[in-house]
Design an enzyme around this catalytic site. Structure first.
Site, PDB file in Angstrom:
ATOM      1  N   ASP A   1     -11.891 -56.607 -40.407  1.00 44.21           N
ATOM      2  CA  ASP A   1     -10.838 -56.510 -39.394  1.00 44.21           C
ATOM      3  C   ASP A   1      -9.881 -57.678 -39.490  1.00 44.21           C
ATOM      4  O   ASP A   1      -8.850 -57.695 -38.822  1.00 44.21           O
ATOM      5  CB  ASP A   1     -11.458 -56.464 -37.991  1.00 44.21           C
ATOM      6  CG  ASP A   1     -11.845 -55.043 -37.604  1.00 44.21           C
ATOM      7  OD1 ASP A   1     -11.430 -54.107 -38.327  1.00 44.21           O
ATOM      8  OD2 ASP A   1     -12.542 -54.870 -36.596  1.00 44.21           O
TER       9      ASP A   1
ATOM     10  N   ASP B   1     -15.766 -44.882 -38.777  1.00 42.26           N
ATOM     11  CA  ASP B   1     -16.048 -46.216 -38.242  1.00 42.26           C
ATOM     12  C   ASP B   1     -17.424 -46.287 -37.594  1.00 42.26           C
ATOM     13  O   ASP B   1     -18.053 -45.257 -37.307  1.00 42.26           O
ATOM     14  CB  ASP B   1     -14.956 -46.564 -37.215  1.00 42.26           C
ATOM     15  CG  ASP B   1     -14.632 -48.051 -37.199  1.00 42.26           C
ATOM     16  OD1 ASP B   1     -15.498 -48.848 -37.586  1.00 42.26           O
ATOM     17  OD2 ASP B   1     -13.511 -48.402 -36.787  1.00 42.26           O
TER      18      ASP B   1
HETATM   19  C1  GLA Z   1     -12.683 -51.097 -35.736  1.00 39.95           C
HETATM   20  C2  GLA Z   1     -11.982 -51.004 -37.061  1.00 39.95           C
HETATM   21  C3  GLA Z   1     -10.513 -51.176 -36.867  1.00 39.95           C
HETATM   22  C4  GLA Z   1      -9.991 -50.121 -35.927  1.00 39.95           C
HETATM   23  C5  GLA Z   1     -10.768 -50.192 -34.626  1.00 39.95           C
HETATM   24  C6  GLA Z   1     -10.401 -49.045 -33.721  1.00 39.95           C
HETATM   25  O1  GLA Z   1     -12.579 -52.365 -35.213  1.00 39.95           O
HETATM   26  O2  GLA Z   1     -12.469 -51.958 -37.938  1.00 39.95           O
HETATM   27  O3  GLA Z   1      -9.822 -51.109 -38.082  1.00 39.95           O
HETATM   28  O4  GLA Z   1     -10.143 -48.871 -36.525  1.00 39.95           O
HETATM   29  O5  GLA Z   1     -12.152 -50.135 -34.861  1.00 39.95           O
HETATM   30  O6  GLA Z   1     -11.126 -49.075 -32.554  1.00 39.95           O
END
Ligand code: GLA
Length: 912
Positions: free
Chosen positions: A696, A626
């Site tokens: 997301d 990420d």
């Molecule tokens: C980001 C990702 C999510 C999740 C969060 C965790 O927002 O896109 O899918 O993994 O981080 O903090």
């Protein structure tokens, strides 16, 4: 291949009164008519013609469309140039190139140097075709008059009356011969290059400040403060295969040298010694050219590169539209289409979040987000005429880069279009010391005469076969469940095991432990950088958890955010200088975190050892990588003042290096990259990881838009998509399990919900959809995608996947916000064989139906079908494509899935 005199193309170069003249352009210097008479080379030359001019196209219209474009007609320049090359290279012109007063000796170019193949490991055909005459080899200097032409003494081939092919000998061995037929002297020759300034020409690579007032391909600043650097054709070479790029640079790779041919044009600034290499790789089985640029400082003082475009493409006049993918967090890659008007239309990542689409004169904004971003994508399509999904000429541009980029489309005063794509120049400055070189990111150019759909299919095929790591080319990823939307930070060994066991019952194959497992992290305020398990939550460590998960017959995945550090972390307390920042200034936090300085090898090495310790400590089959904030205070402690303009780019190169090292070290692990959802969804990332989390936002309706837009550039198999719970956490919208499942199937397919909360009905549905996905995954991932209904232009969406021989297809259609009572158009299918009969079967019927007398919603246990229970249609491809399928949607966010199987040829239809 018909030999054509394409010199007529230059007739559109009409001089204007304010068009500075007298300095020849790069394009006019880039003749290719001095090829050696080598057998292999001739073979390559033929291939260049085929793949750059006429592939797949018998229609003149298409041919000329491709030829109009400078990049796509490079090879044709040989003819456009005709005998004019000799004129360009005459002494007078050379002196102008040297700045009139300078002697030839003042040039720092080593005229005797042979080109090597840039250290590439591919077989070079060793064609040193330098034809810039020099010393004794210089051809006669007077400008030629019509009727005269220089040809090689060696071949002694004079020009035939009808302009038949003329082979030329090695450089520097020339005679002037008389052209028998004066009509052979083309109009091009009448158009003296001295009359046409750069500003009205179609150029391959444009300098600034010497007569081309359009946006340049590159800009430099020399130590004396001067910024001019006109570069001229020096020589070129042709390689079988592809020139290599620096290690860990994303690029279209080959598995066999015979898959591509590369042309390298070498341009020189004869005054300063700056060398520019333009690399063009034609992919033989694709309508695609890969381009990148290498700058080499062969001078004796440093030069600062201030702007580097990977590709400049000049188009002749037309009505052009730009298609781009723009958006925001949770609304990534929305399709935006604009008619190009005079001036510059550009998109890029500015530090200012609001820059969606700007027309500007000159903008001195600086810095960038540091990632390709949610806001814009390093991809665009130029269509001539109104953009169409199925028809018309379209040109696709994709930059294989994950950092600050810029795409500009400039309509000049002549109505011609220039498209530049490369690193965002704002804040960029790369210091090139004598002897150093700089390689730009690679850009992929794709042509289609089947509109935007054709561009997508070509890119999908190319990315699947030559960008995504080869080992992931044919795999179907395990169906996974991710803990994030199920429990967010509330993880523990017991919770994960509970989720895993419930998931296992449904047929899920892998569980991903998302954020919250490391350091003392319970929210976003701490522990990034401390990559060891939190033993309070995971008392048996990752090894214990992994062991138990594997003993249940599931695979195990883990979330990391390697590029970040929390202020509340051991890493930060030990190394507060390891983040990007300017000493004595504040450090801007985003999501409570700072960005590690990945331009520094010490930082990358540390993170590499942390990650590899964890990945070696127990069986782990999947990593989610990420990146949850963008860059600020882009400044590094490790680099001198003169190199601070390099940091944003060095950061990206650092990310690539770490990704490359870790994926090489753990090749069996599936990597999915992510950036606050889909904030770094680009072709650069796909070079390392086969899939990217798309957004997301997991709401099925939002995802229809996001995934539809994403498919313009990127293949289905790389689009991370999961079924989540209802009401959805991002939109509070409720959609059926069917629609959520069908949307997620058009991607990597997984789950992002708490399986402990599911009803028995939902569990049954999920188990059935997993089985269905397993059966259909191959066709979805490998099939050719045809988009049918565009949600950005209508109230519904539809697309289909067709296998290569058109014997199988899947059709997905979704209602979005159609008003009750309004009928849909028939769904016209694509990509089928007209003469084939297909059996059309509706899969996974709906559950709810409306009582037409009362309006009451009722559950129908037999299933709600479009054409009646168990009813299969037998229809020819022609009927399916021309008459289409009537589709009824009863509710918002309703959906339908048809499976098509070829049954027999249409001639036998009557026998059914
Ligand atoms: C980001 C990702 C999510 C999740 C969060 C965790 O927002 O896109 O899918 O993994 O981080 O903090």
């Amino acid at each position: 291949m018909i030999e054509e005199d394409l010199s007529y193309l230059s007739l559109s170069n009409v001089p204007g009164p304010f068009d500075p003249r007298g300095v020849i352009s790069v394009a006019t210097m880039m003749g290719l008519n001095e090829l050696e008479d080598l057998e292999d080379e001739m073979d390559l030359r033929e291939r260049w013609k085929v793949y750059t001019k006429a592939k797949d196209s018998a229609e003149d219209k298409v041919k000329s469309r491709r030829l109009e474009n400078a990049s796509w007609r490079l090879w044709s320049m040989e003819r456009v140039r005709g005998g004019d090359l000799n004129k360009d290279l005459s002494e007078g012109v050379m002196l102008r190139a040297l700045g009139e007063s300078e002697s030839r000796e003042a040039s720092s170019v080593d005229v005797n140097s042979k080109v090597n193949d840039n250290g590439n490991n591919l077989e070079s055909l060793n064609l040193d075709m330098s034809h810039v005459p020099r010393g004794k080899e210089r051809p006669p200097s007077p400008l030629l008059i019509p009727g005269q032409r220089i040809v090689s003494k060696e071949t002694k081939k004079t020009v035939s009356p009808k302009g038949s092919p003329k082979k030329r000998g090695s450089a520097g061995n020339y005679d002037i011969v008389h052209v028998d037929d004066p009509t052979e002297v083309t109009n091009w020759q009448k158009l003296d290059p001295d009359v046409i300034g750069k500003n009205t020409q179609l150029l391959e690579f444009a300098d600034q400040g010497t007569g081309d007032y359009r946006s340049p391909s590159f800009q430099v600043r020399y130590e004396d403060g001067s910024t001019l650097s006109p570069v001229y054709y020096f020589r070129h070479r042709i390689l079988k295969g592809k020139s290599s790029m620096p290690e860990f640079f994303p690029n279209i790779y080959l598995t066999n040298l015979s898959e591509a041919t590369t042309l390298v044009l070498e341009l020189h600034d004869f005054v300063t010694g700056l060398v520019v290499e333009l690399h063009y790789t034609v992919m033989h089985d694709y309508n695609a050219i890969c381009r990148h640029v290498v700058f080499i400082n062969n001078g004796d003082s440093s030069v600062s590169l201030q702007r580097v475009m990977s590709s400049t493409v000049d188009f002749d006049t037309d009505e052009y539209f730009l298609t781009q993918l723009s958006g925001s967090w949770a609304r990534e890659r929305q399709v935006v289409q604009t008619r190009l008007l005079d001036g510059i239309t550009a998109f890029q990542r500015f530090v200012y979040a609001i820059s969606i689409l700007v027309r500007y004169e000159v903008d001195d904004c600086h810095s960038g987000r540091g990632a390709s971003s949610h806001q814009h994508n390093p991809f665009a399509i130029i269509s001539s005429g109104t953009p169409n999904e199925e028809h018309g000429a379209a040109f696709g541009f994709s930059l294989l880069y994950s950092g600050n980029f810029q795409l500009e489309a400039e309509i000049s005063e002549t109505g011609r279009l220039r498209v530049n794509l490369g690193i965002n120049p704002q804040g960029f400055a790369w210091n090139l010391e004598p002897g150093e070189s700089f390689c730009s990111p690679e850009c992929v150019l794709v042509f289609s005469d089947e509109g935007i759909g054709g561009i997508s299919r070509e890119l999908h095929r190319l990315f699947c076969e030559h960008l995504i790591p080869q080992r992931w080319r044919n795999f179907v990823p395990p169906v996974l469940i991710n803990t994030w939307e199920a429990v967010y930070f509330n993880i523990s060994h017991e919770v994960v095991i509970e989720l895993a066991s419930k998931a296992k019952e449904l047929g899920i194959e892998l569980i991903v432990l998302d954020d919250g497992w490391f350091g003392h992290r319970n929210d976003t305020t701490s522990s990034l950088g401390d990559w060891y398990p939190n033993l309070q939550k995971l008392p048996y460590g990752l090894a214990g958890l992994s062991k138990e998960i594997h003993s249940m017959g599931l695979q195990f995945g883990l979330w990391f955010e390697p590029e970040m550090v929390s202020r509340d972390s051991e890493l930060y307390s030990l190394h507060p200088d390891w983040c990007l920042h300017i000493p004595a200034r504040g450090k801007t936090v985003g999501r409570n975190q700072l960005v590690l300085d990945f331009s520094r090898s010490v930082v990358r090495d540390y993170i590499f050892s942390q990650l590899s310790n964890i990945l070696s400590s127990c069986p782990i089959e999947y990593i989610k990588w990420d990146m949850n904030r963008h860059l600020t205070e882009v400044f590094s402690q490790d680099w001198p003042a003169s190199r601070q303009g390099e940091i944003a780019h060095r950061y990206v190169l650092g990310v690539y290096e770490l990704l490359g090292r870790i994926t090489n070290a753990f090749p069996h692990i599936i990597f999915e990259t992510c950036s606050g959802g889909g904030g770094r969804f680009d072709a650069g990332m796909l070079y390392f990881a086969p899939q990217i989390w798309a957004s997301d936002n997991t709401d099925a309706v939002s995802r229809i838009y996001i995934q539809y837009g994403t498919t313009l550039a990127y293949p289905i198999c790389c689009i991370g998509s999961h079924v989540s719970t209802v009401p959805n956490h991002q939109t509070l919208r409720s959609t059926s399990m069917k629609t959520r499942s069908l949307v997620a199937m058009c991607g990597t397919f997984g789950y992002e919900l708490d399986p402990r909360q599911l009803s028995e009905d939902e569990k049954g549905e999920i188990a059935a959809y997993i089985q269905l996905y397993k059966r259909l995954a191959h066709l979805i991932r490998k099939g050719n995608l045809y988009r049918l209904w565009n949600p950005f232009l209508s109230s519904s969406a539809a697309w289909m996947f067709v296998n290569n021989d058109a014997s199988q297809a899947l059709v997905f259609a979704f209602n979005i916000r159609r008003e009750v009572g309004r009928l849909l158009p028939r769904l016209l299918l694509r990509g089928l064989c007209y003469e084939t009969v297909y059996e059309v079967e509706e899969l996974c019927p709906g559950k709810l139906v409306r009582n037409i007398d009362t309006g009451a919603i009722m559950l129908d246990p037999r299933g709600v079908y479009q054409y009646g229970e168990n009813k299969k249609l037998l229809l020819s491809g022609r009927t399916l494509c021309c008459a289409g399928l009537p589709v009824k949607f009863l509710f918002d966010a309703d959906s339908v899935l048809f499976e098509l199987k070829a049954v027999t040829s249409a001639l036998s239809l009557s026998s059914f």
